[in-house]
Design a protein around this motif. Structure first.
Motif, PDB file in Angstrom:
ATOM      1  N   UNK A  34     -46.022  40.231 -20.004  1.00 29.25           N
ATOM      2  CA  UNK A  34     -45.743  42.402 -19.406  1.00 29.25           C
ATOM      3  C   UNK A  34     -44.239  42.240 -19.321  1.00 29.25           C
ATOM      4  N   UNK A  35     -43.233  41.201 -19.092  1.00 26.66           N
ATOM      5  CA  UNK A  35     -42.581  40.834 -19.419  1.00 26.66           C
ATOM      6  C   UNK A  35     -42.214  41.207 -20.727  1.00 26.66           C
ATOM      7  N   UNK A  36     -42.335  40.522 -21.398  1.00 25.98           N
ATOM      8  CA  UNK A  36     -41.852  40.668 -23.269  1.00 25.98           C
ATOM      9  C   UNK A  36     -42.356  41.683 -23.890  1.00 25.98           C
ATOM     10  N   UNK A  37     -43.587  42.726 -23.079  1.00 28.21           N
ATOM     11  CA  UNK A  37     -44.391  43.929 -23.981  1.00 28.21           C
ATOM     12  C   UNK A  37     -42.700  44.936 -23.265  1.00 28.21           C
ATOM     13  N   UNK A  38     -42.370  44.633 -22.744  1.00 30.53           N
ATOM     14  CA  UNK A  38     -41.609  45.650 -21.536  1.00 30.53           C
ATOM     15  C   UNK A  38     -39.884  45.069 -22.869  1.00 30.53           C
ATOM     16  N   UNK A  39     -39.769  44.229 -23.120  1.00 38.41           N
ATOM     17  CA  UNK A  39     -38.804  44.345 -24.423  1.00 38.41           C
ATOM     18  C   UNK A  39     -38.395  43.643 -23.159  1.00 38.41           C
ATOM     19  N   UNK A  40     -38.316  42.604 -22.048  1.00 36.89           N
ATOM     20  CA  UNK A  40     -37.797  41.417 -21.324  1.00 36.89           C
ATOM     21  C   UNK A  40     -37.418  40.164 -21.606  1.00 36.89           C
ATOM     22  N   UNK A  41     -37.176  39.635 -20.825  1.00 35.27           N
ATOM     23  CA  UNK A  41     -37.320  37.889 -21.215  1.00 35.27           C
ATOM     24  C   UNK A  41     -37.006  37.318 -22.311  1.00 35.27           C
ATOM     25  N   UNK A  42     -36.352  38.185 -23.113  1.00 37.52           N
ATOM     26  CA  UNK A  42     -35.241  37.459 -24.362  1.00 37.52           C
ATOM     27  C   UNK A  42     -36.327  37.915 -25.904  1.00 37.52           C
ATOM     28  N   UNK A  43     -37.165  37.662 -25.270  1.00 39.82           N
ATOM     29  CA  UNK A  43     -38.555  38.140 -26.199  1.00 39.82           C
ATOM     30  C   UNK A  43     -39.241  37.218 -26.750  1.00 39.82           C
ATOM     31  N   UNK A  44     -39.665  36.257 -25.457  1.00 41.40           N
ATOM     32  CA  UNK A  44     -39.486  35.146 -25.421  1.00 41.40           C
ATOM     33  C   UNK A  44     -40.902  34.358 -24.896  1.00 41.40           C
ATOM     34  N   UNK A  45     -41.903  34.168 -25.857  1.00 40.96           N
ATOM     35  CA  UNK A  45     -43.559  33.324 -25.754  1.00 40.96           C
ATOM     36  C   UNK A  45     -43.339  32.456 -25.680  1.00 40.96           C
ATOM     37  N   UNK A  46     -44.127  32.609 -24.651  1.00 42.84           N
ATOM     38  CA  UNK A  46     -43.921  30.789 -24.654  1.00 42.84           C
ATOM     39  C   UNK A  46     -45.165  29.846 -24.845  1.00 42.84           C
ATOM     40  N   UNK A  47     -45.867  28.907 -25.321  1.00 46.90           N
ATOM     41  CA  UNK A  47     -46.776  28.453 -25.499  1.00 46.90           C
ATOM     42  C   UNK A  47     -47.581  27.777 -24.673  1.00 46.90           C
ATOM     43  N   UNK A  48     -48.319  28.412 -24.374  1.00 49.18           N
ATOM     44  CA  UNK A  48     -49.851  28.034 -23.664  1.00 49.18           C
ATOM     45  C   UNK A  48     -50.614  26.484 -23.856  1.00 49.18           C
ATOM     46  N   UNK A  49     -50.385  26.064 -24.892  1.00 51.53           N
ATOM     47  CA  UNK A  49     -50.603  24.600 -25.894  1.00 51.53           C
ATOM     48  C   UNK A  49     -52.124  25.159 -25.708  1.00 51.53           C
ATOM     49  N   UNK A  50     -52.427  26.066 -25.444  1.00 57.56           N
ATOM     50  CA  UNK A  50     -54.163  26.192 -26.570  1.00 57.56           C
ATOM     51  C   UNK A  50     -54.947  26.111 -24.784  1.00 57.56           C
ATOM     52  N   UNK A  51     -54.472  26.422 -23.391  1.00 61.30           N
ATOM     53  CA  UNK A  51     -55.414  26.522 -22.771  1.00 61.30           C
ATOM     54  C   UNK A  51     -55.476  27.559 -22.162  1.00 61.30           C
ATOM     55  N   UNK A  52     -54.966  28.281 -22.814  1.00 64.67           N
ATOM     56  CA  UNK A  52     -55.240  30.018 -22.084  1.00 64.67           C
ATOM     57  C   UNK A  52     -54.181  30.688 -21.839  1.00 64.67           C
ATOM     58  N   UNK A  53     -54.097  32.356 -21.667  1.00 67.27           N
ATOM     59  CA  UNK A  53     -52.302  32.113 -21.253  1.00 67.27           C
ATOM     60  C   UNK A  53     -53.457  33.397 -19.777  1.00 67.27           C
TER      61      UNK A  53
END
Length: 217
Positions: A34-53
């Motif tokens: 939600x932070x990334x979608x709102x142009x926050x958190x530096x746009x960083x999208x952490x890897x979920x290791x394919x375990x699910x978000x």
């Protein structure tokens, strides 16, 4: 936004803990995204290791990343969110107890997620938040699942530590190693003890590291 549990002012073994709030769970991928979608958190999208978000704890986030999240959330809500201090974290994890874990001195079975905790996620991956019982103050996953960043710089002992619950920083350096608490899904149970401390550089990311948030009242 994280759910908040109020913890009242009281005294811990080494400090006076001022009234504060702490999120019930570790910050989740849904909250981070939600932070990334709102142009926050530096746009960083952490890897979920394919375990699910969604409702799994956000991982692969550094101390610096966590700071970007609390900055965004504070601006979004007009409230002053931050990482918990080390004193607050241990006080909250213990929830009035003096044992290794809030439920006792033995790790037991299926009470947390670690290497040897007896859960279906042991030594494999993170578990969705709220998969295990909460402590008496309503906080979950204070033991295991993902290591949690706190605000403080790492010191090898508590000599000269503040006598209140403020973060212990190194005024001469903003690049100190930071404290991690709580253990994780791939660490043995002894690392999950309420008193155990780990350290990491502020830019370190990994599949075993997340965080939760606090706010001074």
């Amino acid at each position: 936004m994280a759910k908040i549990v109020m913890i009242m002012k009281s005294r811990c073994e080494r400090c006076q803990v001022a009234a504060f709030e702490m999120s019930k769970t570790e910050v989740t991928f849904a909250q981070w995204d939600a932070c990334v979608a709102d142009e926050g958190c530096g746009g960083y999208k952490p890897d979920d290791e394919k375990w699910g978000r969604d409702n799994r704890p956000v991982i692969n986030v550094s101390w610096d990343d966590a700071q970007s999240y609390v900055k965004w959330l504070s601006k979004k809500t007009s409230l002053n969110y931050r990482l918990p201090t080390e004193a607050e974290w241990e006080y909250a994890a213990r929830a009035g107890t003096k044992t290794s874990y809030f439920w006792g001195n033995a790790i037991g079975n299926n009470k947390a997620n670690c290497d040897g905790c007896g859960s279906q996620w042991d030594n494999k991956q993170t578990a969705p938040v709220n998969s295990f019982p909460a402590n008496s103050w309503g906080l979950v996953d204070m033991h295991g699942n993902a290591w949690e960043w706190v605000q403080d710089c790492y010191y090898s002992n508590y000599q000269s530590a503040p006598l209140d619950s403020v973060a212990w920083e190194k005024w001469w350096s903003l690049n100190c190693d930071r404290v991690l608490r709580g253990g994780s899904w791939n660490f043995k149970s002894r690392y999950l003890r309420s008193a155990y401390r780990f350290r990491g550089g502020p830019t370190v990311r990994g599949s075993l590291i997340g965080f939760r948030i606090s706010r001074t009242l």
